[in-house]
Design an enzyme around this catalytic site. Sequence first.
Site, PDB file in Angstrom:
ATOM      1  N   CYS A   3     -42.078  42.961  23.116  1.00 57.26           N
ATOM      2  CA  CYS A   3     -42.436  44.362  22.895  1.00 57.26           C
ATOM      3  C   CYS A   3     -43.946  44.535  22.681  1.00 57.26           C
ATOM      4  O   CYS A   3     -44.561  43.854  21.855  1.00 57.26           O
ATOM      5  CB  CYS A   3     -41.663  44.885  21.687  1.00 57.26           C
ATOM      6  SG  CYS A   3     -42.215  46.474  21.086  1.00 57.26           S
ATOM      7  N   HIS A  45     -39.087  46.316  14.352  1.00 57.11           N
ATOM      8  CA  HIS A  45     -38.801  46.783  15.709  1.00 57.11           C
ATOM      9  C   HIS A  45     -37.527  47.622  15.719  1.00 57.11           C
ATOM     10  O   HIS A  45     -36.435  47.127  15.460  1.00 57.11           O
ATOM     11  CB  HIS A  45     -38.661  45.613  16.688  1.00 57.11           C
ATOM     12  CG  HIS A  45     -38.385  46.095  18.081  1.00 57.11           C
ATOM     13  ND1 HIS A  45     -39.386  46.430  18.966  1.00 57.11           N
ATOM     14  CD2 HIS A  45     -37.222  46.356  18.717  1.00 57.11           C
ATOM     15  CE1 HIS A  45     -38.850  46.861  20.083  1.00 57.11           C
ATOM     16  NE2 HIS A  45     -37.535  46.825  19.975  1.00 57.11           N
ATOM     17  N   ASN A  84     -41.093  60.897  21.053  1.00 57.59           N
ATOM     18  CA  ASN A  84     -40.379  60.982  22.325  1.00 57.59           C
ATOM     19  C   ASN A  84     -39.254  59.953  22.294  1.00 57.59           C
ATOM     20  O   ASN A  84     -39.505  58.773  22.060  1.00 57.59           O
ATOM     21  CB  ASN A  84     -41.326  60.688  23.494  1.00 57.59           C
ATOM     22  CG  ASN A  84     -42.447  61.712  23.604  1.00 57.59           C
ATOM     23  OD1 ASN A  84     -42.237  62.895  23.350  1.00 57.59           O
ATOM     24  ND2 ASN A  84     -43.630  61.257  23.976  1.00 57.59           N
ATOM     25  N   GLY A  90     -39.991  61.285  27.833  1.00 55.25           N
ATOM     26  CA  GLY A  90     -41.291  60.673  28.077  1.00 55.25           C
ATOM     27  C   GLY A  90     -41.555  59.418  27.276  1.00 55.25           C
ATOM     28  O   GLY A  90     -42.696  58.967  27.183  1.00 55.25           O
ATOM     29  N   HIS A  95     -40.491  51.005  21.336  1.00 55.85           N
ATOM     30  CA  HIS A  95     -40.638  50.669  19.919  1.00 55.85           C
ATOM     31  C   HIS A  95     -40.921  52.005  19.243  1.00 55.85           C
ATOM     32  O   HIS A  95     -41.927  52.673  19.582  1.00 55.85           O
ATOM     33  CB  HIS A  95     -41.784  49.663  19.710  1.00 55.85           C
ATOM     34  CG  HIS A  95     -42.014  49.238  18.287  1.00 55.85           C
ATOM     35  ND1 HIS A  95     -42.048  47.899  17.884  1.00 55.85           N
ATOM     36  CD2 HIS A  95     -42.252  49.957  17.157  1.00 55.85           C
ATOM     37  CE1 HIS A  95     -42.282  47.828  16.585  1.00 55.85           C
ATOM     38  NE2 HIS A  95     -42.427  49.068  16.118  1.00 55.85           N
ATOM     39  N   HIS A  97     -42.116  55.151  17.738  1.00 55.86           N
ATOM     40  CA  HIS A  97     -43.487  55.525  17.389  1.00 55.86           C
ATOM     41  C   HIS A  97     -43.610  57.039  17.307  1.00 55.86           C
ATOM     42  O   HIS A  97     -42.896  57.784  17.979  1.00 55.86           O
ATOM     43  CB  HIS A  97     -44.490  54.964  18.392  1.00 55.86           C
ATOM     44  CG  HIS A  97     -44.223  55.358  19.816  1.00 55.86           C
ATOM     45  ND1 HIS A  97     -43.304  54.693  20.601  1.00 55.86           N
ATOM     46  CD2 HIS A  97     -44.729  56.341  20.587  1.00 55.86           C
ATOM     47  CE1 HIS A  97     -43.269  55.251  21.798  1.00 55.86           C
ATOM     48  NE2 HIS A  97     -44.115  56.265  21.813  1.00 55.86           N
TER      49      HIS A  97
END
Length: 117
Positions: A3, A45, A84, A90, A95, A97
């Site tokens: 990742c 994660h 998102n 999108g 991960h 965020h």
Amino acid sequence: MECLFCKIINGEIPSAKVYEDEFVYSFKDIAPIAPVHYLIIPKQHICCANEIDETNSALVAKVFEAAAKIAKAEGIESYRIINNCGDDAGQTVKHLHFHMLAGVKMGWGAESLGRTE
Ligand code: 5GP
Ligand code: ZN
């Protein structure tokens, strides 16, 4: 772990750090869409908002705590936080965020979604 954001957290990939604590890391987005565009991520994660449950939801609160600290530290009075979740929304990095956007007057309405269909 392949990742991208995990690699940023552990320093394998460099980033412009904005804030860090035990639970959360924040850094400047590489392709900002506003004068202030930070990403705030849990160090653990979690792939996306759909994976938030009773075992990890406290980390989301930590993200918002971090946002408030960053805003106070940088004198940011007004900001928008966006997550998102999933491809149509999108999400390109899997991960969890949160985008923290500021430094410009933002519209609010259907047109501000940047709809593609
Ligand atoms: P998403 O589209 O998944 O909601 O947001 C991913 C964000 O990560 C995008 O705004 C993109 O510019 C940012 N991003 C992608 N790769 C990197 C990187 O290597 N470093 C930084 N700082 N940001 C990145
Ligand atoms: Zn990760």
